[in-house]
Design a protein around this motif. Structure first.
Motif, PDB file in Angstrom:
ATOM      1  N   MET A   1     -43.915 -72.994  40.606  1.00 47.73           N
ATOM      2  CA  MET A   1     -45.075 -73.969  41.521  1.00 47.73           C
ATOM      3  C   MET A   1     -45.323 -75.084  40.765  1.00 47.73           C
ATOM      4  O   MET A   1     -45.473 -75.256  39.416  1.00 47.73           O
ATOM      5  CB  MET A   1     -46.175 -72.998  41.447  1.00 47.73           C
ATOM      6  N   SER A   2     -45.418 -76.144  41.242  1.00 44.67           N
ATOM      7  CA  SER A   2     -45.753 -77.503  40.782  1.00 44.67           C
ATOM      8  C   SER A   2     -47.264 -77.740  41.094  1.00 44.67           C
ATOM      9  O   SER A   2     -47.857 -77.668  42.279  1.00 44.67           O
ATOM     10  CB  SER A   2     -45.015 -78.693  41.598  1.00 44.67           C
ATOM     11  N   THR A   3     -47.966 -78.203  40.163  1.00 46.91           N
ATOM     12  CA  THR A   3     -49.244 -78.448  40.129  1.00 46.91           C
ATOM     13  C   THR A   3     -49.622 -80.156  40.145  1.00 46.91           C
ATOM     14  O   THR A   3     -49.134 -80.551  39.244  1.00 46.91           O
ATOM     15  CB  THR A   3     -50.117 -77.875  38.780  1.00 46.91           C
ATOM     16  N   ASN A   4     -50.294 -80.629  41.084  1.00 44.47           N
ATOM     17  CA  ASN A   4     -50.515 -82.067  40.998  1.00 44.47           C
ATOM     18  C   ASN A   4     -51.996 -82.175  40.546  1.00 44.47           C
ATOM     19  O   ASN A   4     -52.852 -81.430  40.600  1.00 44.47           O
ATOM     20  CB  ASN A   4     -50.558 -82.546  42.449  1.00 44.47           C
ATOM     21  N   LEU A   5     -52.122 -83.399  39.750  1.00 44.28           N
ATOM     22  CA  LEU A   5     -53.578 -83.692  39.437  1.00 44.28           C
ATOM     23  C   LEU A   5     -53.907 -84.933  40.164  1.00 44.28           C
ATOM     24  O   LEU A   5     -53.320 -86.129  40.381  1.00 44.28           O
ATOM     25  CB  LEU A   5     -53.277 -84.008  37.856  1.00 44.28           C
ATOM     26  N   PHE A   6     -55.115 -84.883  40.640  1.00 45.69           N
ATOM     27  CA  PHE A   6     -55.879 -85.837  41.418  1.00 45.69           C
ATOM     28  C   PHE A   6     -57.324 -86.171  40.399  1.00 45.69           C
ATOM     29  O   PHE A   6     -58.200 -85.309  40.657  1.00 45.69           O
ATOM     30  CB  PHE A   6     -56.117 -85.319  42.729  1.00 45.69           C
ATOM     31  N   VAL A   7     -57.489 -87.407  40.016  1.00 42.78           N
ATOM     32  CA  VAL A   7     -58.558 -87.811  39.545  1.00 42.78           C
ATOM     33  C   VAL A   7     -59.279 -88.926  40.509  1.00 42.78           C
ATOM     34  O   VAL A   7     -58.600 -89.520  41.128  1.00 42.78           O
ATOM     35  CB  VAL A   7     -58.277 -88.669  38.224  1.00 42.78           C
ATOM     36  N   ASN A   8     -60.479 -88.481  40.725  1.00 42.63           N
ATOM     37  CA  ASN A   8     -61.219 -89.263  41.926  1.00 42.63           C
ATOM     38  C   ASN A   8     -62.416 -90.094  40.864  1.00 42.63           C
ATOM     39  O   ASN A   8     -63.150 -89.591  40.214  1.00 42.63           O
ATOM     40  CB  ASN A   8     -61.905 -88.021  42.561  1.00 42.63           C
ATOM     41  N   LEU A   9     -62.132 -91.310  41.395  1.00 41.26           N
ATOM     42  CA  LEU A   9     -63.290 -92.361  40.856  1.00 41.26           C
ATOM     43  C   LEU A   9     -63.778 -93.036  41.732  1.00 41.26           C
ATOM     44  O   LEU A   9     -63.176 -93.673  42.706  1.00 41.26           O
ATOM     45  CB  LEU A   9     -62.252 -93.480  40.023  1.00 41.26           C
ATOM     46  N   PRO A  10     -65.165 -93.249  41.909  1.00 43.26           N
ATOM     47  CA  PRO A  10     -65.870 -94.054  42.681  1.00 43.26           C
ATOM     48  C   PRO A  10     -65.669 -95.438  42.407  1.00 43.26           C
ATOM     49  O   PRO A  10     -65.680 -95.878  41.174  1.00 43.26           O
ATOM     50  CB  PRO A  10     -67.494 -93.668  42.368  1.00 43.26           C
ATOM     51  N   VAL A  11     -65.697 -96.313  43.473  1.00 41.03           N
ATOM     52  CA  VAL A  11     -65.317 -97.668  43.071  1.00 41.03           C
ATOM     53  C   VAL A  11     -66.280 -98.741  44.116  1.00 41.03           C
ATOM     54  O   VAL A  11     -66.495 -98.170  45.343  1.00 41.03           O
ATOM     55  CB  VAL A  11     -63.823 -98.180  43.380  1.00 41.03           C
ATOM     56  N   LYS A  12     -66.783 -99.650  43.415  1.00 44.83           N
ATOM     57  CA  LYS A  12     -67.737-100.740  44.435  1.00 44.83           C
ATOM     58  C   LYS A  12     -66.922-101.161  45.738  1.00 44.83           C
ATOM     59  O   LYS A  12     -67.753-101.335  46.714  1.00 44.83           O
ATOM     60  CB  LYS A  12     -68.456-101.398  43.600  1.00 44.83           C
ATOM     61  N   ASN A  13     -65.706-101.765  45.309  1.00 43.26           N
ATOM     62  CA  ASN A  13     -64.998-102.590  46.298  1.00 43.26           C
ATOM     63  C   ASN A  13     -63.468-102.149  46.451  1.00 43.26           C
ATOM     64  O   ASN A  13     -62.721-102.309  45.436  1.00 43.26           O
ATOM     65  CB  ASN A  13     -65.175-103.992  45.977  1.00 43.26           C
TER      66      ASN A  13
ATOM     67  N   PHE B   1     -52.426 -91.260  52.391  1.00 45.24           N
ATOM     68  CA  PHE B   1     -53.708 -90.663  51.802  1.00 45.24           C
ATOM     69  C   PHE B   1     -54.583 -92.166  51.657  1.00 45.24           C
ATOM     70  O   PHE B   1     -55.548 -91.813  50.681  1.00 45.24           O
ATOM     71  CB  PHE B   1     -53.448 -89.969  50.713  1.00 45.24           C
ATOM     72  N   THR B   2     -54.221 -93.039  52.270  1.00 46.03           N
ATOM     73  CA  THR B   2     -55.272 -94.215  52.058  1.00 46.03           C
ATOM     74  C   THR B   2     -55.667 -94.704  53.297  1.00 46.03           C
ATOM     75  O   THR B   2     -55.140 -94.754  54.360  1.00 46.03           O
ATOM     76  CB  THR B   2     -54.298 -95.534  51.406  1.00 46.03           C
ATOM     77  N   ASP B   3     -56.931 -95.068  53.215  1.00 49.33           N
ATOM     78  CA  ASP B   3     -57.596 -95.510  54.507  1.00 49.33           C
ATOM     79  C   ASP B   3     -58.723 -96.617  53.864  1.00 49.33           C
ATOM     80  O   ASP B   3     -58.784 -96.866  52.870  1.00 49.33           O
ATOM     81  CB  ASP B   3     -58.186 -94.459  55.425  1.00 49.33           C
ATOM     82  N   ASP B   4     -59.608 -96.830  54.900  1.00 51.79           N
ATOM     83  CA  ASP B   4     -60.790 -97.746  54.343  1.00 51.79           C
ATOM     84  C   ASP B   4     -61.857 -97.270  53.576  1.00 51.79           C
ATOM     85  O   ASP B   4     -62.681 -97.974  53.046  1.00 51.79           O
ATOM     86  CB  ASP B   4     -61.151 -98.570  55.595  1.00 51.79           C
TER      87      ASP B   4
ATOM     88  N   ALA C   1     -60.739 -94.385  50.986  1.00 51.25           N
ATOM     89  CA  ALA C   1     -59.815 -94.020  50.011  1.00 51.25           C
ATOM     90  C   ALA C   1     -58.558 -94.410  49.862  1.00 51.25           C
ATOM     91  O   ALA C   1     -58.071 -94.998  50.849  1.00 51.25           O
ATOM     92  CB  ALA C   1     -59.952 -92.609  50.104  1.00 51.25           C
ATOM     93  N   ALA C   2     -57.968 -94.527  48.634  1.00 48.91           N
ATOM     94  CA  ALA C   2     -56.862 -95.028  48.234  1.00 48.91           C
ATOM     95  C   ALA C   2     -56.186 -93.992  47.541  1.00 48.91           C
ATOM     96  O   ALA C   2     -56.810 -93.745  46.344  1.00 48.91           O
ATOM     97  CB  ALA C   2     -56.848 -96.566  47.791  1.00 48.91           C
ATOM     98  N   CYS C   3     -55.007 -93.472  47.578  1.00 48.58           N
ATOM     99  CA  CYS C   3     -54.168 -92.724  46.687  1.00 48.58           C
ATOM    100  C   CYS C   3     -53.244 -93.542  45.798  1.00 48.58           C
ATOM    101  O   CYS C   3     -52.113 -93.736  46.270  1.00 48.58           O
ATOM    102  CB  CYS C   3     -53.532 -91.733  47.503  1.00 48.58           C
ATOM    103  N   MET C   4     -53.680 -93.633  44.557  1.00 55.15           N
ATOM    104  CA  MET C   4     -52.901 -94.368  43.562  1.00 55.15           C
ATOM    105  C   MET C   4     -51.987 -93.486  43.096  1.00 55.15           C
ATOM    106  O   MET C   4     -52.449 -92.535  42.266  1.00 55.15           O
ATOM    107  CB  MET C   4     -53.624 -95.197  42.461  1.00 55.15           C
TER     108      MET C   4
ATOM    109  N   ALA D   1     -49.288 -86.943  39.370  1.00 49.39           N
ATOM    110  CA  ALA D   1     -50.366 -87.182  38.858  1.00 49.39           C
ATOM    111  C   ALA D   1     -50.838 -88.586  39.797  1.00 49.39           C
ATOM    112  O   ALA D   1     -50.130 -89.515  40.052  1.00 49.39           O
ATOM    113  CB  ALA D   1     -50.383 -87.655  37.655  1.00 49.39           C
ATOM    114  N   TYR D   2     -52.270 -88.338  40.414  1.00 48.13           N
ATOM    115  CA  TYR D   2     -52.536 -89.209  41.340  1.00 48.13           C
ATOM    116  C   TYR D   2     -54.138 -89.655  40.862  1.00 48.13           C
ATOM    117  O   TYR D   2     -54.905 -88.825  40.429  1.00 48.13           O
ATOM    118  CB  TYR D   2     -52.639 -88.999  42.776  1.00 48.13           C
ATOM    119  N   VAL D   3     -54.524 -91.027  41.225  1.00 44.12           N
ATOM    120  CA  VAL D   3     -55.998 -91.422  41.151  1.00 44.12           C
ATOM    121  C   VAL D   3     -56.404 -91.790  42.456  1.00 44.12           C
ATOM    122  O   VAL D   3     -56.038 -92.642  43.200  1.00 44.12           O
ATOM    123  CB  VAL D   3     -56.215 -92.213  40.106  1.00 44.12           C
TER     124      VAL D   3
END
Length: 135
Positions: free
Chosen positions: A1-13, A32-35, A37-40, A46-48
């Protein structure tokens, strides 16, 4: 099983934050990107998630901290060598980020860091695994 890491950060702009991280060489997963949220993409597993404050509040049980005044998280990113550490920090500063520390050389590990547009702390490091003590 592969585990993914998603770190969530609030951004002003969201647009400005995406442009900042593009200048550092990161890409975004359009699926996974819209107006709100953005999936970096950091690596294969690993994603932010850069989230607008409204979107972040929908998930967070507490108030959003002002990362320019308090530290809520240290995001550590490894690089393939010391030069890449310096390169990433230089790109971050050129894109509008700031440094908060001078580079540190521990022999087996070299690190530096920057704060992004919202004040989130990013530790950038290279570690020579062959120099690590075996325990």
């Amino acid at each position: 099983m592969s585990t993914n890491l998603f770190v969530n950060l609030p951004v002003k702009n969201l647009d400005h934050s995406m442009e900042f991280f593009r200048k550092l060489g990161f890409s975004f997963n359009a699926q996974f990107t819209d107006d709100t949220a953005a999936c970096m993409v950091v690596s294969e597993n690993a994603y932010v998630m850069l989230l607008t404050h409204a979107k972040f509040k929908a998930f967070a049980p507490k108030a959003i901290c002002d990362a320019t005044k308090s530290t809520e998280v240290l995001v550590a990113v490894s690089c393939e060598n010391r030069g890449k550490v310096d390169e990433l920090v230089t790109k971050a500063v050129a894109a509008g980020g700031t440094t908060y520390i001078k580079p540190k050389d521990y022999g087996f590990m070299y690190g530096h860091g920057f704060q992004d547009l919202d004040g989130h702390v990013w530790e950038v490091f290279y570690m020579d695994a062959s120099a690590r003590k075996q325990g």
